[in-house]
Design an enzyme around this catalytic site. Sequence first.
Site, short mmCIF file in Angstrom:
data_model
loop_
_atom_site.label_atom_id
_atom_site.label_comp_id
_atom_site.label_asym_id
_atom_site.label_seq_id
_atom_site.Cartn_x
_atom_site.Cartn_y
_atom_site.Cartn_z
N ASN A 9 -21.42 3.19 18.32
CA ASN A 9 -22.83 3.63 18.37
C ASN A 9 -23.69 2.41 18.63
O ASN A 9 -23.94 1.61 17.73
CB ASN A 9 -23.21 4.31 17.05
N LYS A 16 -22.86 -0.55 16.04
CA LYS A 16 -22.09 -0.07 14.91
C LYS A 16 -20.75 0.48 15.40
O LYS A 16 -20.64 1.00 16.50
CB LYS A 16 -22.84 1.04 14.18
N ARG A 94 -21.59 7.92 20.61
CA ARG A 94 -22.83 8.68 20.48
C ARG A 94 -23.67 8.43 21.73
O ARG A 94 -24.03 7.30 22.04
CB ARG A 94 -23.62 8.24 19.25
N HIS A 182 -30.80 14.51 17.53
CA HIS A 182 -30.16 14.42 16.22
C HIS A 182 -29.14 15.54 16.01
O HIS A 182 -28.80 15.89 14.88
CB HIS A 182 -31.20 14.45 15.09
N SER A 212 -35.52 6.35 10.46
CA SER A 212 -36.40 5.63 11.37
C SER A 212 -36.72 6.50 12.57
O SER A 212 -37.82 6.45 13.14
CB SER A 212 -35.76 4.32 11.81
N ARG A 242 -42.34 5.61 16.48
CA ARG A 242 -42.72 6.62 17.47
C ARG A 242 -43.73 7.59 16.86
O ARG A 242 -43.64 7.92 15.68
CB ARG A 242 -41.49 7.38 17.95
N ILE A 329 -34.35 8.20 4.89
CA ILE A 329 -35.48 8.54 4.01
C ILE A 329 -35.18 9.81 3.24
O ILE A 329 -35.42 9.89 2.03
CB ILE A 329 -36.77 8.69 4.84
N HIS A 332 -32.74 9.01 0.40
CA HIS A 332 -33.00 7.93 -0.55
C HIS A 332 -34.43 7.82 -1.06
O HIS A 332 -34.71 6.92 -1.86
CB HIS A 332 -32.60 6.59 0.07
N GLU A 380 -22.80 11.28 11.13
CA GLU A 380 -22.66 11.49 12.57
C GLU A 380 -21.36 10.92 13.11
O GLU A 380 -20.74 11.49 14.02
CB GLU A 380 -23.86 10.87 13.29
#
Length: 400
Positions: A9, A16, A94, A182, A212, A242, A329, A332, A380
């Site tokens: 990714n 990653k 991805r 997503h 994010s 964004r 978010i 967490h 994912e």
Amino acid sequence: MRDQILVANAGSSSLKFHVYDVFDNDQLCFAYGGQISGIGDRLPHFRVRDAQGQDLLNQDLAPDQALNLHSAQHLVADWLIAHLPKPPIAVGHRIVHGGTQYSASVAITPDVIEYLDGLSPLAPLHQRNNLAPVKVIMDRWPDIYQVACFDTAFHQGHDPVVSHFAIPKAYYERGVRRYGFHGLSYQYISQQLHAEWPDIYAGRVLVAHLGSGASACSLKAGRSVDTSMGFTALDGVPMGTRPGKLDAGVLLWMMEQGMTHDQIQSLLYTESGLKGLSGISADMRVLCDSDETQAQLAVDHFCFRVAETLAGLCVSLGGVDALVFTAGIGEHSPFVRAAIADRLAWLGVHIDPAKNESSREGLISTADSAVKVLVLPTNEELVIAQESLRLIRAEAGINI
């Protein structure tokens, strides 16, 4: 020697990877994963951790070692060559945008790369970066089976009422339509609900993928019915950098002021959202801890727009039975979850404060809440590994 699948990714400032072992009955188990962060920065870092969270590698890099994505890719490739006992049976990637042509994951060929590269203007921060490792692997190991897994695929099949913009039909035929993104995250949440919460899975579910990058999706019996992102990943709720939903007239005004395409693109993708509104940071943690008025405004604006979007998605479902929070978010930030839930109390959304503060996974709604509220971590990478294994087995004529 056990077969393995590699998941890659690549983003604008990080690369990653995850490695999964393939067990009997084609069960996948995470072995280890890592990332190079801060690509192009003064302080890039390379970290790899195993399934128990133990460091296999944790080191700062010299700036020239991760000067750009190209150099970072070769660094990761060299590390993997030294540590993989044999080449992976597949590498899954991805890819943000699959356009109109792909409604499911596909094996990668030169023709597939050419088509996907042509979609780069629709995802300027993501698409070419996503494709970069594909090209490196194809050059260095041309025999390795590679798979493209799309963030748009899960949303294919929406009702035309949902997928159209109110502009002339000719533009829809040229691909100007609402795709949604997503999708790999929403696919994972759908799978988890099916396995662990079958009653909720069968109903009307809102999912808030808040990180994010942020969006929301309505699921009915596990399938995407509508989603907040559209033609690009700019639409919908505000994000780290964004703006989310924006009056198109603002863009016309910017052009009238003499701003160029590149200036507007940079503003919309890298200088807006929480970062732009707060003037402080794109990080929700920093903003929630800040006493600055603009930081508080950015957090309130984010929570308001997410709640507004979730309420609007109820139209596509004819109501709502459950709400799921996921991603950085969503998983967490108890404060953000509570602020969004408070704005949806009129829908029957009520969360238990104690459960909300302590939970990283599971049910956080009160016993009398008309809408069940869950926190579910997304994964994912596992979906990409599953899709890659499914395709390579299908090519070999093996059902899994």
